[in-house]
Enzyme design. Sequence first.
Site, PDB file in Angstrom:
ATOM      1  N   ASP A  50       0.818  -1.211   0.000  1.00 23.89           N
ATOM      2  CA  ASP A  50       0.000   0.000   0.000  1.00 23.89           C
ATOM      3  C   ASP A  50       0.850   1.258   0.000  1.00 23.89           C
ATOM      4  OD1 ASP A  50       0.581   0.062   2.777  1.00 23.89           O
ATOM      5  OD2 ASP A  50      -1.098  -1.318   3.070  1.00 23.89           O
ATOM      6  N   LYS A  84      -4.890   2.775  -0.280  1.00 27.18           N
ATOM      7  CA  LYS A  84      -5.243   3.161   1.078  1.00 27.18           C
ATOM      8  C   LYS A  84      -4.658   4.496   1.434  1.00 27.18           C
ATOM      9  CE  LYS A  84      -6.237  -0.516   4.248  1.00 27.18           C
ATOM     10  NZ  LYS A  84      -5.582  -1.188   5.348  1.00 27.18           N
ATOM     11  N   MET A 110      -1.584   8.621  12.650  1.00 29.42           N
ATOM     12  CA  MET A 110      -2.709   9.133  11.867  1.00 29.42           C
ATOM     13  C   MET A 110      -3.339  10.356  12.527  1.00 29.42           C
ATOM     14  SD  MET A 110      -4.430   5.454  10.897  1.00 29.42           S
ATOM     15  CE  MET A 110      -4.062   4.614  12.429  1.00 29.42           C
TER      16      MET A 110
HETATM   17  N1  SAH Z   1       1.382  -0.314  10.843  1.00 32.18           N
HETATM   18  C1  SAH Z   1       2.022   0.990  10.770  1.00 32.18           C
HETATM   19  C2  SAH Z   1       1.064   2.119  11.067  1.00 32.18           C
HETATM   20  C3  SAH Z   1      -0.020   2.269  10.064  1.00 32.18           C
HETATM   21  S1  SAH Z   1      -1.042   3.641  10.421  1.00 32.18           S
HETATM   22  C4  SAH Z   1       3.203   1.023  11.724  1.00 32.18           C
HETATM   23  O1  SAH Z   1       3.365   0.105  12.545  1.00 32.18           O
HETATM   24  O2  SAH Z   1       3.985   1.961  11.654  1.00 32.18           O
HETATM   25  C5  SAH Z   1      -0.354   4.881   9.417  1.00 32.18           C
HETATM   26  C6  SAH Z   1       0.297   5.956  10.249  1.00 32.18           C
HETATM   27  O3  SAH Z   1       1.584   5.567  10.666  1.00 32.18           O
HETATM   28  C7  SAH Z   1       0.536   7.248   9.515  1.00 32.18           C
HETATM   29  O4  SAH Z   1      -0.617   8.049   9.481  1.00 32.18           O
HETATM   30  C8  SAH Z   1       1.605   7.888  10.362  1.00 32.18           C
HETATM   31  O5  SAH Z   1       1.060   8.464  11.517  1.00 32.18           O
HETATM   32  C9  SAH Z   1       2.402   6.703  10.786  1.00 32.18           C
HETATM   33  N2  SAH Z   1       3.579   6.507   9.935  1.00 32.18           N
HETATM   34  C10 SAH Z   1       3.858   5.466   9.161  1.00 32.18           C
HETATM   35  N3  SAH Z   1       5.058   5.607   8.554  1.00 32.18           N
HETATM   36  C11 SAH Z   1       5.543   6.789   8.964  1.00 32.18           C
HETATM   37  C12 SAH Z   1       6.747   7.524   8.706  1.00 32.18           C
HETATM   38  N4  SAH Z   1       7.688   7.056   7.893  1.00 32.18           N
HETATM   39  N5  SAH Z   1       6.904   8.717   9.308  1.00 32.18           N
HETATM   40  C13 SAH Z   1       5.973   9.203  10.141  1.00 32.18           C
HETATM   41  N6  SAH Z   1       4.833   8.562  10.429  1.00 32.18           N
HETATM   42  C14 SAH Z   1       4.615   7.369   9.851  1.00 32.18           C
END
Ligand code: SAH
Length: 465
Positions: A253, A275, A388
Amino acid sequence: MMVMANFPIFINLQNRPCLVVGGGNIASRKIQPLLNAGARVTVIAPKINAALNERVRDKQITYLEQPYTQISMAEMYLVIAATDDSELNALIAQHARSQQILVNVVDNPGAGSFIMPSVIDRSPVMIAVSTGGASPILARLLRARLETLIPANYGKLANLISKFRATVKKKFPEIKERRRFWEHILQGPVAEMLYGGQGQSAMKLLEKQLSEETPYLESCGEVYLVGGGPGDPDLLTFRALRLMQQADVVLYDRLIAPDIVELVRKEAERIYVGKKRDEHTLPQGEINQLLVDLAKQGKRVLRLKGGDPFIFGRGGEEIDLLAENNIPFQIVPGITAASGCASYAGIPLTHRDYAQSCLFVTGHLKDGKMSLNWPALVQPQQTLAVYMGTHGIDVLSKELIKHGLAEITPAAIVQQGTTNGQRVYTSTVKGLPNISTQHGIKSPSMIIIGEVVSLHEKLAWFVSA
Ligand code: SAH
């Protein structure tokens, strides 16, 4: 013809007497593998270090407390000259060679009759690397590369084969058929289950495949639910990378960085399932179903998720349907955005002086609201990592203050953490909405709130492009 520098062999040392001359760290390091191989080790040295003393006490080795003098080595299977005196080592080698005893000289491989390779141990599978004594460092680097490629549980495959060898031979008397069967097993779900520590399931599946008429022709696929980490490809796990290299089809995604998709096997089919907030390219239900359908076609399906699949990743829902359909799956954890962003921004999530706990929460807005347990969020000495949360950053800031969090509590936004586009903006809880507008914060961004944020100034180390 090229002359081979050394002839590689593997020697059975069970209960064989071996002599090590020297009692320091080098000797100590050489003794370990000898003991692992079941050798009976005698050490000669005027004195020995603490580690060896302990072994003497535990009766793991025999110790002759004396300087080396010419002795009969006749009963020794092999000798290692491991003193810190190179002349003495050469002399020991000479004695051993004159008695036709194999000898290794630690500081001068050429003076001995054998060298010890760098070893990748997946017992009973063993890989030995040698550069013919030319460069131990090169051997070590090569070893490190191989270590990353070969699953830690690889040896269990060999054990499984031994266990089933007779049964398989009976079922497939033809060698060609038998080979095909094993090739299939060693590269399919059975092997993957073993690597993932599911030994019982692996056995069951193997038994099932043996009982079916044409087992390997109608084999079932499998699904790997893999955490791709927060963005920097270097943060992938060994297992994630290995599975990415063997998948037939990959579903990924928006959060997966292009650099990471690049690492997927070239021939693999890639399906983008999108997504973005509020504009799901494929509804979750359809993704779940697609995983099942692809696996039923016999494919090795890799579902690549950002961060960790079990942290705000809906990983639970995706495997739910797989389990219902009896499709083998495994889950590979990844570095979650909170810990990736925190590390790369120099903000420790916990700290003796500032935070004894850390909460991971989602700031996802539903009908303009965040349904969070606010009193639990505003506890002292606690860090908040909000996923998020940028879209609802106004609500977040207001509610936290309303529920008692001090307005001046330090807060940070980490945008595109761990990637070359990483940006870190710090402020206070009250100032969060402001910096968000001011810098035009984009997704993905992580909000970190708590006293620990004040450490960023001092501990920041990662410089993005
Ligand atoms: N499963 C993922 C989270 C998915 S929800 C995990 O464990 O990281 C998606 C959210 O993750 C985004 O809205 C943001 O808040 C955060 N996120 C994911 N990658 C990121 C990154 N490289 N830098 C900052 N926030 C990130």
